[in-house]
Design a protein around this motif. Structure first.
Motif, PDB file in Angstrom:
ATOM      1  N   ARG A 117       1.848  -1.397   2.401  1.00 20.06           N
ATOM      2  CA  ARG A 117       2.857  -2.419   2.117  1.00 20.06           C
ATOM      3  C   ARG A 117       2.821  -3.464   3.228  1.00 20.06           C
ATOM      4  O   ARG A 117       3.164  -3.175   4.371  1.00 20.06           O
ATOM      5  CB  ARG A 117       4.250  -1.792   2.056  1.00 20.06           C
ATOM      6  CG  ARG A 117       4.404  -0.728   0.981  1.00 20.06           C
ATOM      7  CD  ARG A 117       4.504  -1.347  -0.401  1.00 20.06           C
ATOM      8  NE  ARG A 117       4.820  -0.346  -1.403  1.00 20.06           N
ATOM      9  CZ  ARG A 117       5.089  -0.612  -2.668  1.00 20.06           C
ATOM     10  NH1 ARG A 117       5.074  -1.856  -3.088  1.00 20.06           N
ATOM     11  NH2 ARG A 117       5.364   0.357  -3.516  1.00 20.06           N
TER      12      ARG A 117
ATOM     13  N   ARG B   1       9.496  -2.850   1.964  1.00 23.48           N
ATOM     14  CA  ARG B   1       9.784  -1.457   1.705  1.00 23.48           C
ATOM     15  C   ARG B   1       8.869  -0.585   2.537  1.00 23.48           C
ATOM     16  O   ARG B   1       7.721  -0.924   2.776  1.00 23.48           O
ATOM     17  CB  ARG B   1       9.572  -1.126   0.223  1.00 23.48           C
ATOM     18  CG  ARG B   1      10.615  -1.738  -0.690  1.00 23.48           C
ATOM     19  CD  ARG B   1      10.323  -1.326  -2.110  1.00 23.48           C
ATOM     20  NE  ARG B   1      10.935  -2.272  -3.035  1.00 23.48           N
ATOM     21  CZ  ARG B   1      10.517  -2.438  -4.273  1.00 23.48           C
ATOM     22  NH1 ARG B   1       9.473  -1.770  -4.716  1.00 23.48           N
ATOM     23  NH2 ARG B   1      11.122  -3.301  -5.051  1.00 23.48           N
TER      24      ARG B   1
ATOM     25  N   SER C 161       6.356   2.248   3.396  1.00 22.37           N
ATOM     26  CA  SER C 161       5.324   3.018   2.714  1.00 22.37           C
ATOM     27  C   SER C 161       5.602   4.502   2.903  1.00 22.37           C
ATOM     28  O   SER C 161       6.321   4.897   3.818  1.00 22.37           O
ATOM     29  CB  SER C 161       3.941   2.671   3.282  1.00 22.37           C
ATOM     30  OG  SER C 161       3.923   2.847   4.666  1.00 22.37           O
TER      31      SER C 161
ATOM     32  N   ARG D 288      -2.303   0.723  -1.210  1.00 26.66           N
ATOM     33  CA  ARG D 288      -1.035   1.454  -1.008  1.00 26.66           C
ATOM     34  C   ARG D 288      -0.287   0.971   0.222  1.00 26.66           C
ATOM     35  O   ARG D 288       0.876   1.289   0.404  1.00 26.66           O
ATOM     36  CB  ARG D 288      -1.323   2.950  -0.887  1.00 26.66           C
ATOM     37  CG  ARG D 288      -1.689   3.603  -2.214  1.00 26.66           C
ATOM     38  CD  ARG D 288      -1.871   5.101  -2.046  1.00 26.66           C
ATOM     39  NE  ARG D 288      -3.063   5.411  -1.279  1.00 26.66           N
ATOM     40  CZ  ARG D 288      -3.346   6.607  -0.795  1.00 26.66           C
ATOM     41  NH1 ARG D 288      -2.482   7.601  -0.966  1.00 26.66           N
ATOM     42  NH2 ARG D 288      -4.456   6.831  -0.121  1.00 26.66           N
TER      43      ARG D 288
ATOM     44  N   HIS E  57      10.126  -6.501  -1.619  1.00 26.35           N
ATOM     45  CA  HIS E  57       9.046  -5.554  -1.915  1.00 26.35           C
ATOM     46  C   HIS E  57       8.144  -5.347  -0.710  1.00 26.35           C
ATOM     47  O   HIS E  57       7.756  -4.240  -0.390  1.00 26.35           O
ATOM     48  CB  HIS E  57       8.235  -6.090  -3.096  1.00 26.35           C
ATOM     49  CG  HIS E  57       6.981  -5.321  -3.346  1.00 26.35           C
ATOM     50  ND1 HIS E  57       6.982  -4.095  -3.971  1.00 26.35           N
ATOM     51  CD2 HIS E  57       5.683  -5.593  -3.038  1.00 26.35           C
ATOM     52  CE1 HIS E  57       5.743  -3.654  -4.062  1.00 26.35           C
ATOM     53  NE2 HIS E  57       4.931  -4.535  -3.508  1.00 26.35           N
ATOM     54  N   ARG E  58       7.854  -6.392  -0.010  1.00 24.32           N
ATOM     55  CA  ARG E  58       6.917  -6.287   1.094  1.00 24.32           C
ATOM     56  C   ARG E  58       7.505  -5.525   2.276  1.00 24.32           C
ATOM     57  O   ARG E  58       6.780  -5.056   3.131  1.00 24.32           O
ATOM     58  CB  ARG E  58       6.479  -7.672   1.566  1.00 24.32           C
ATOM     59  CG  ARG E  58       5.448  -8.296   0.631  1.00 24.32           C
ATOM     60  CD  ARG E  58       5.028  -9.643   1.147  1.00 24.32           C
ATOM     61  NE  ARG E  58       4.001 -10.213   0.295  1.00 24.32           N
ATOM     62  CZ  ARG E  58       3.587 -11.454   0.386  1.00 24.32           C
ATOM     63  NH1 ARG E  58       4.100 -12.254   1.277  1.00 24.32           N
ATOM     64  NH2 ARG E  58       2.641 -11.911  -0.420  1.00 24.32           N
TER      65      ARG E  58
END
Length: 525
Positions: free
Chosen positions: A423, A519, A521, A421, A516-517
């Motif tokens: 990131r 974003r 958490s 979970r 994506h990386r």
């Protein structure tokens, strides 16, 4: 509060984490590395705390302890670097723990980190005061070398570091860049001078097999003493979290902060080992080097003065003293940024004061806070008998090491618990995060248990021969502080401390699309 989009990648990422750009983002990747390298400062911890290792285990602690600690610290650093890349904010450890575990984890991590930052600043500047008083006497300024002289110089150094830090971040970057090269050049000169010019050279067998057993605990013998002596190297390898705390002032922070941590550990490991070996090979007489009546509690000074002529010993002492002044200055810088970020989120009494920035974008009040409490921490060095003053320094190193490494360990543990979970940022460990983090946590638990033992300066635990005259007050200090912040949490803080506080609006979707990386958490996984 609105944000003008788009911005630089650094400012955009900081806004995603919840903060506007307030500090001046003027540091290069090299400057980010330089501050951590300066705080680790092999010419500070490696020399000022050399006597801790030599008295516990002896030369074998230097020959085998330094590489052992270097490797284990690298595991810790790798785990921290991944977090620094994912969350490039000045809050560092505290912010990571809050994000991954919630307010209670952030609360305790932040306070452990702050305590460690204050203690390491105190220990660094006290060590610098020791070397500086010797240098002043060598060059003809006779102020003596008793504890009163040392403590007076210590206070003046703290004032100097506070004033210089208040000037601005551009000066900080310049000073730390110069410091990095000063340390490298200083190590080279130490190795050459001691290797070529020392009057005494010990054998390889002496350096790698000679032991000293001062454990006095009735078990373990020299093996236990060796473990206690690891405090020498472990204390030296503290402060590399500075690369994370300077994230909001570093360009390309998502990569540079991670690289700053790793490069600091690697360069310090190699250069530090060369330095420590050069000093150890130059020991004139081991018994004399360990005799407080002959070494004044600081064996490196004895070794230099008795292995070299007055010119070379004086020169090396001057180089070491200046390096230690650089180190203390950088420590105040890093600690003030950590306090600034912690206070920005309302965790410290008087938060509005400690998170206030000057016109030059410096948290001046936070600088004064760190300097003042570093001074307070070492007041006991003036209260114990003069012969035991070095004990206060040793205790400060223990408090610094334990406080900082517990703060390092908590977010590493939470990273392990959250697994997939989490990131990642652009610098990450991939599937290797699991074994690396486990090794790092085991090591942190081991050293914390070792360095918190309530021993006196002869190595006695509580028994018939134990004396309070020169006890390691690290466990007393930590127990008191941890108890206080725990009570504070359960009685009051849990009702108002909610972790990081956003001071910007959520960025528009377009600002994070395709990344994506990067974003964020979830706040409460």
């Amino acid at each position: 509060m609105s944000v003008n989009w788009p911005r630089s990648d650094d400012e955009r990422r900081l806004a995603e984490l919840g903060y506007k750009q307030e500090l001046a983002r003027s540091w290069s990747g090299f400057s980010n590395f330089a501050i951590s390298f300066t705080i680790v400062s092999i010419l500070t911890g490696g020399l000022a705390s050399y006597g801790i290792g030599l008295a516990n285990g002896g030369p074998i602690t230097m020959a085998w302890g330094w590489p052992l600690v270097s490797v284990m610290v690298l595991f810790v650093g790798l785990a921290m670097a991944e977090l620094a890349s994912a969350y490039p904010t000045s809050g560092g450890l505290y912010w990571w723990a809050s994000e991954l575990g919630g307010p209670i984890w952030g609360w305790f991590t932040g306070w452990f980190n702050l305590i460690g930052q204050i203690a390491v600043t105190a220990a660094i500047d006290y060590g610098a005061a020791i070397f500086t008083t010797v240098v002043l006497n060598v060059i003809g300024i006779d102020i003596g070398t008793d504890r009163t002289a040392i403590f007076s110089v210590f206070a003046l150094i703290l004032v100097l570091h506070a004033v210089l830090n208040a000037i601005g971040p551009h000066l900080s970057a310049l000073i730390n860049n110069i410091s990095a090269w000063w340390h490298v050049g200083g190590v080279v000169l130490f190795v050459l001078v001691l290797g070529i010019g020392a009057e005494h050279h010990q054998s390889v067998g002496f350096v790698f097999t000679e032991t000293v057993d001062n454990s006095a605990v009735g078990f373990g013998g020299v093996a236990f003493s060796f473990l206690l002596g690891l405090l020498h190297a472990q204390y030296t390898f503290t402060g590399y979290d500075a690369s994370a705390h300077m994230s909001e002032e570093t360009r390309h922070a998502s990569r540079m902060a991670a690289k700053g941590i790793i490069n600091t550990i690697l360069v310090s490991a190699v250069a530090g080992y060369l330095l420590i070996m050069a000093v150890t090979f130059a020991i004139p007489n081991l018994d004399d080097a360990l005799d407080p009546a002959k070494n004044s509690g600081y064996p490196v000074i004895y070794i230099l003065e008795n292995s070299l002529n007055s010119f070379w010993s004086g020169l090396l002492l001057i180089i070491a003293a200046i390096a230690q002044l650089f180190c203390g200055y950088a420590s105040v810088t890093s600690a003030s940024r950590m306090l600034f970020a912690f206070a920005r989120d309302g965790a410290v009494p008087g938060s509005a004061l400690w998170s206030k920035l000057s016109a030059r974008k410096v948290p001046v009040n936070a600088v004064l806070f760190i300097s003042f409490f570093a001074f307070v921490l070492l007041i006991p060095s003036m209260l114990v008998p003069a012969a035991n003053a070095p004990t206060a320094y040793a205790a400060a190193t223990s408090v610094a090491t334990i406080g900082l490494y517990i703060a390092y360990g908590i977010p590493i543990l939470l990273r392990q618990l959250h697994g997939r979970r989490f990131r990642t940022g652009p610098w990450h460990l991939g599937h290797r995060y699991r074994p690396i983090g486990i090794v790092a946590l085991i090591w942190i638990v081991l050293i914390s248990l070792l360095f918190i033992l309530p021993m006196d300066d002869r190595g006695y635990l509580w028994n018939d021969e134990f004396t309070w005259t020169a006890v390691n007050y690290a466990p007393i200090t930590l127990a008191a502080v941890v108890g206080a912040i725990a009570i504070w949490w359960f009685v009051s803080a849990r009702r108002w401390f909610t972790g990081p506080r956003r001071n910007v609006d959520e960025p528009p979707v377009a600002a994070t699309a395709g990344s994506h990386r990067h974003r964020r958490s979830p706040r409460r996984p």
